[in-house]
Design an enzyme around this catalytic site. Structure first.
Site, short mmCIF file in Angstrom:
data_model
loop_
_atom_site.label_atom_id
_atom_site.label_comp_id
_atom_site.label_asym_id
_atom_site.label_seq_id
_atom_site.Cartn_x
_atom_site.Cartn_y
_atom_site.Cartn_z
N HIS A 70 126.19 46.03 41.82
CA HIS A 70 126.81 45.56 43.07
C HIS A 70 127.20 46.75 43.95
O HIS A 70 126.95 46.74 45.16
CB HIS A 70 128.04 44.72 42.75
N GLU A 71 127.80 47.77 43.33
CA GLU A 71 128.19 48.95 44.11
C GLU A 71 126.96 49.68 44.63
O GLU A 71 126.98 50.23 45.73
CB GLU A 71 129.06 49.87 43.26
N HIS A 85 124.04 51.02 53.03
CA HIS A 85 124.31 52.21 53.83
C HIS A 85 123.01 52.91 54.20
O HIS A 85 122.82 53.33 55.35
CB HIS A 85 125.21 53.16 53.03
N HIS A 143 125.88 48.35 47.88
CA HIS A 143 126.53 48.92 49.07
C HIS A 143 125.86 50.23 49.48
O HIS A 143 125.71 50.51 50.68
CB HIS A 143 128.01 49.18 48.77
#
Length: 234
Positions: free
Chosen positions: A102-103, A110, A106
């Protein structure tokens, strides 16, 4: 300060928001704990899975680091660091791998200049200022029986609205990161089909905490509007 501010019926909106957040937090903790007992078939730790996902996405300039705490995982686009908590970094569980992915979602957002993430980043400074100034402005305004007092209260409500806006913009960012995580875990073969089902439950529970946070903030804003939005001087 009017006594009714502390005891008025609208305070139940705050209580409802707090209960929603507590239930969401308990749910994500219980779900993560449950699926932390399932070791992933790949045997990869959260950190190893994150590294593989980032490399598969062509991302080589993000630092993966270990931080203390439980479920304190986050990605910081300012310095391109992906921080994984004690319960994720070295764990081989399905839950840990899902959170790490999940991270990574991100980080991929980006890289691809995902619009909602960009918007959220732009709102952060304003939202921080808004959340800091909101209550001081409202409290000062309550002690001033004039149009100036009402103006300060209105300014405080607007400032609080900016913090609520940040909570709302965060929702699509988090949902998208989870969808990316599940998809790439399947594409890379890090998790099997059944394991992906477990991961969806973990990430779904985590998403509810953001929904609860947004709902709580909206209820608080509604309370402020009901209390002070139509305030008039005697």
């Amino acid at each position: 300060m009017p006594y009714y501010y502390w005891w008025d019926p609208t305070y139940f909106l705050v209580i409802i928001g707090a209960v929603i957040c507590l239930l969401a937090s308990a749910h994500v903790n219980n779900t993560f704990k449950k699926y932390s007992k399932y070791r992933s078939m790949s045997g990869m730790t959260g950190a190893q899975a994150a590294q593989r996902i980032l490399n598969a996405a062509g991302i080589y300039d993000v630092e993966i680091r270990h931080i203390s705490g439980k479920l304190t995982d986050h990605y910081d686009p300012r310095n391109k660091t992906l921080s994984l908590s004690d319960s994720v970094y070295g764990s081989t569980s399905v839950a840990a791998v899902g959170v790490a992915a999940h991270e990574c979602g991100h980080a991929i957002q980006h890289q691809k200049n995902y619009a909602p993430l960009t918007i959220r980043g732009a709102i952060v400074p304003v939202a921080n200022i808004g959340s800091t100034l909101a209550w001081p402005l409202i409290l000062i305004g309550l002690f001033i029986s004039s149009r100036s007092g009402q103006a300060l209260i209105t300014a405080g409500i607007i400032c609080f609205s900016l913090a609520v806006l940040f909570q709302i913009v965060t929702l699509p960012v988090e949902f998208n990161a989870s969808r990316r995580a599940v998809r790439i875990l399947g594409e890379t073969g890090i998790l099997g089909e059944q394991e992906l089902g477990y991961t969806r439950k973990v990430l779904g529970a985590a998403a509810l905490t953001y929904v609860a946070g947004a709902a709580s903030a909206i209820l608080q804003l509604l309370r402020l509007i009901l209390l002070f939005g139509g305030r008039r001087d005697d």
